[in-house]
Scaffold this motif. Sequence first.
Motif, mmCIF file in Angstrom:
data_model
loop_
_atom_site.group_PDB
_atom_site.id
_atom_site.type_symbol
_atom_site.label_atom_id
_atom_site.label_comp_id
_atom_site.label_asym_id
_atom_site.label_seq_id
_atom_site.Cartn_x
_atom_site.Cartn_y
_atom_site.Cartn_z
ATOM 1 N N GLY A 1 -3.333 -7.792 -20.195
ATOM 2 C CA GLY A 1 -2.869 -9.104 -19.759
ATOM 3 C C GLY A 1 -1.778 -9.076 -18.701
ATOM 4 N N ILE A 2 -1.340 -7.896 -18.285
ATOM 5 C CA ILE A 2 -0.295 -7.788 -17.264
ATOM 6 C C ILE A 2 -0.960 -7.440 -15.936
ATOM 7 N N VAL A 3 -0.635 -8.191 -14.898
ATOM 8 C CA VAL A 3 -1.188 -7.932 -13.577
ATOM 9 C C VAL A 3 -0.526 -6.686 -13.002
ATOM 10 N N THR A 4 -1.329 -5.685 -12.674
ATOM 11 C CA THR A 4 -0.810 -4.428 -12.130
ATOM 12 C C THR A 4 -1.089 -4.351 -10.634
ATOM 13 N N SER A 5 -0.435 -3.425 -9.972
ATOM 14 C CA SER A 5 -0.584 -3.229 -8.532
ATOM 15 C C SER A 5 -0.740 -1.754 -8.224
ATOM 16 N N ALA A 6 -1.341 -1.461 -7.083
ATOM 17 C CA ALA A 6 -1.565 -0.076 -6.678
ATOM 18 C C ALA A 6 -0.283 0.597 -6.192
ATOM 19 N N THR A 7 0.658 -0.189 -5.651
ATOM 20 C CA THR A 7 1.900 0.384 -5.136
ATOM 21 C C THR A 7 3.101 -0.376 -5.683
ATOM 22 N N ASN A 8 4.251 0.269 -5.636
ATOM 23 C CA ASN A 8 5.491 -0.354 -6.081
ATOM 24 C C ASN A 8 5.838 -1.537 -5.182
ATOM 25 N N ALA A 9 5.684 -1.358 -3.869
ATOM 26 C CA ALA A 9 6.002 -2.444 -2.932
ATOM 27 C C ALA A 9 5.113 -3.656 -3.173
ATOM 28 N N GLU A 10 3.828 -3.431 -3.413
ATOM 29 C CA GLU A 10 2.904 -4.529 -3.693
ATOM 30 C C GLU A 10 3.317 -5.266 -4.960
ATOM 31 N N CYS A 11 3.725 -4.524 -5.976
ATOM 32 C CA CYS A 11 4.163 -5.115 -7.234
ATOM 33 C C CYS A 11 5.420 -5.961 -7.025
ATOM 34 N N CYS A 12 6.407 -5.436 -6.301
ATOM 35 C CA CYS A 12 7.644 -6.190 -6.043
ATOM 36 C C CYS A 12 7.355 -7.467 -5.272
ATOM 37 N N THR A 13 6.482 -7.374 -4.277
ATOM 38 C CA THR A 13 6.136 -8.543 -3.483
ATOM 39 C C THR A 13 5.420 -9.583 -4.330
ATOM 40 N N LYS A 14 4.511 -9.128 -5.174
ATOM 41 C CA LYS A 14 3.699 -10.028 -5.993
ATOM 42 C C LYS A 14 4.526 -10.716 -7.081
#
Length: 126
Positions: A40-53
């Motif tokens: 249920g947690i939206v994940t990202s491929a990169t740390n920067a993408e996660c911070c932006t999202k």
Amino acid sequence: PTVTATEAGTMTVFYPVYGEGEGFCTNDPPADHGLSSLDGIVTSATNAECCTKHFSWQKSGFCFSQMANPPTQAPTVTATEAGTMTVFYPVYGEGEGFCTNDPPADHGLSSLDGIVTSATNAECCT
């Protein structure tokens, strides 16, 4: 996602951690942050993408500052011609707003201090 990781920084995805300071993204095992899984947690491929999202609202840039090699908020070159900077930043108050890599002076700014910059125009506009 790799959910069997047991050492910090070994997962193949990044996910947001809320409630620990201002919030940040990590690829540590979920148990390190009190989670049993990433269901249920939206994940990202990169740390920067996660911070932006997940933390684009942070004026302090705290999420980005927690990265091993955080992006800078200043351009990496002294650009004097339109479209020559190595980062993109948002411009507000000129119509509907947009992102650019023009020198700050072209848009009435003396510097990019305190403005969150992005590596690409698309990232800036999200």
